[in-house]
Motif scaffolding. Structure first.
Motif: not given
Length: 521
Positions: A32, A329-330, A333
């Motif tokens: 993403h 990233e967290q 996502n």
């Protein structure tokens, strides 16, 4: 550092050397994140690092003073990252900046509108800000004091900031530069003002990113950096690309994660309560120890004080990057999956995946600096080479294999950090070429010979065949004493039964000093 007169030809050659170092953004971020970066880059015709590296700084700023990355009980790093991208005129620097500035400016406007709805809203000149461009350090202190002790600066020409440090208030520029150095560590900041008042911030988070013309960056890295200013900056010089107008992909895809949503989510989460402390999981701790020691080995392998400073700060960047990548990233996502972003659901444990990606980025940025800086690595002095690489040389000379193929040495971590024999760049992990350079150095010192061996599949590779102890000259025997290697330990490989298959498949012939194995990397 060995200084050279910078000519247009030398500047161009260093820039080209940096641009030829391979780096793929999709290898250091998730699906993403990359999809969003790629969409923005395709829309303006810019390479991925133009968005990726400033984005890391913006993510760090969104956390600000409300995030800490912990290695152990005594080692904590703030959410601060300074990144600079080298690009020539006309390479989409301003459009790339705007891709990140616009969502941050919108977030700042929304925060101010929320304050306006409050009966106790501050006056316009006292409202908090997320962004700053031009400033004096008195103004910066005042601005950060009313903005949660944090601020972000993004420049399409970062020389604006550097010239300000050199030229603004000639009598006080050294103080301002020292202040900026301390802000890299998130230090407290006290300031005495002309009206006899004092301002104090216990913790700070000054983040900045921007673009710079390669000739200016190369000139900066050419100088002796006694204060350690440039080693705090992560610099990259990506290859230039040219995208025809018809290949620009607009409008933007509707299914990408929006930067504004990411920035707002990360900021809201971190500003809503106490400091969030991020730690490594057990596997990541082991991996960090290895990466830490690898970088320490690189530091020990050079006498160049500037390079030593860059490598030490690379360890600092490694910790911070791992945390920033984990958070980025967290958030991407969660937003892509329409998942709630709350402190109860938020993961504060950094994995090996984030750490591996961080190490790849640090290694790339260090190699960028080595390409842009004057060359200084030398292994001509055998005693210096022996001293700085004693651990690896000892393991190599006592390993229970004869002869030692380059591939075996690489796989078993028997080789210290070495510069590539052609580019001079130290790879993040030893490869066949740098291993061959290491073997040739040991050959020159008298420990053995480098040969070409034919394997059972008829492919050729270089091998090192060491001499027995009683065949070594006096200098080599004294070197073994310095390495604390006795005769029995050194000769143990000769007492083992030889492998007849290996002996039968070996066709020996002298190799050239700079011979490269025929197999591809």
């Amino acid at each position: 550092m060995a200084s050279e007169k910078l000519s247009p030809e030398l500047t161009k050659s260093r820039m080209k050397a940096a641009q030829e170092i391979d780096f793929e953004v999709d290898g250091v971020c998730g699906e993403h994140v990359f999809k969003t970066i790629d969409a923005h880059c395709r829309a303006i015709g810019a390479p991925h690092p133009f968005i990726f590296f400033p984005l890391l700084t913006v993510i760090a700023s969104c956390m600000g003073v409300k995030a800490i990355f912990t290695v152990n009980e005594e080692w904590h790093e703030p959410s601060i990252l300074w990144t600079v991208v080298a690009a020539r005129k006309g390479e989409k620097k301003t459009p790339a900046c705007q891709r990140l500035l616009k969502p941050m400016a919108k977030l700042e406007t929304d925060l101010r509108n929320e304050d306006d709805d409050n009966d106790k809203a501050p006056s316009p000149d006292r409202q908090p800000q997320l962004l700053v461009d031009y400033f004096s350090f008195e103004e910066l202190h005042s601005l950060m004091s009313r903005s949660g002790c944090q601020i972000l600066a993004i420049y399409d020409e970062v020389m604006t900031l550097y010239q300000q440090l050199d030229l603004y208030k000639p009598s006080g520029s050294k103080i301002d530069k020292t202040t900026l150095l301390s802000l890299f560590n998130g230090s407290s900041w006290n300031r005495n003002f002309k009206n006899n008042t004092t301002g104090k911030m216990e913790n700070t988070a000054f983040n900045y990113s921007g673009f710079i013309q390669p000739k200016f960056l190369i000139d900066m890295l050419q100088r002796d950096d006694q204060a350690g200013f440039y080693d705090r900056i992560m610099v990259v010089c990506p290859p230039e690309i040219s995208v025809p107008f018809q290949d620009l992909q607009v409008p933007m895809p509707a299914d990408i994660v929006q930067f504004y949503a990411v920035f707002k989510a990360i900021r809201d989460l971190h500003q809503a309560g106490d400091i969030i402390r991020y730690t490594f999981d057990e596997e990541a701790k082991k991996t960090f120890a290895q990466y830490h020691d690898d970088l320490q080995d690189q530091k020990s392998s050079t006498d160049d004080e500037n390079k030593r400073g860059h490598i030490v700060k690379g360890i600092t960047h490694l910790v911070r990057l791992a945390g920033i990548l984990h958070v980025m990233e967290q958030a991407f996502n969660a937003i892509a999956g329409n998942l709630p972003l709350t402190r109860d659901s938020w993961n504060t444990i950094i994995s090996t995946t984030s750490l591996d990606r961080a190490f790849s980025i640090v290694s790339y940025c260090l190699n960028q600096k080595w390409a842009l800086m004057p060359p200084s690595f030398s292994i001509d002095d055998p005693q210096r080479f022996l001293q700085t690489n004693a651990n690896k040389i000892g393991k190599f000379l006592t390993c229970n294999k004869l002869p030692i193929p380059t591939s075996f040495a690489v796989q078993n971590h028997l080789v210290p950090p070495m510069p590539h024999p052609i580019t001079g760049v130290i790879p993040k992990q030893p490869n066949v070429q740098t291993t061959l350079a290491f073997m040739n150095k040991l050959k020159d010192m008298g420990f053995g010979d480098v040969e070409v061996q034919s394997s059972p599949n008829k492919r050729q590779c270089n091998v090192f065949r060491k001499r027995k102890y009683n065949e070594l000259n006096e200098t080599c025997q004294n070197d073994l004493k310095k390495l604390k290697i006795n005769t029995e330990l050194y000769d143990q490989v000769f007492t083992n039964a030889p492998n007849p298959n290996m002996a039968a498949s070996t066709s020996q012939q002298p190799s050239q000093p700079n011979a490269s194995p025929s197999r591809s990397q």
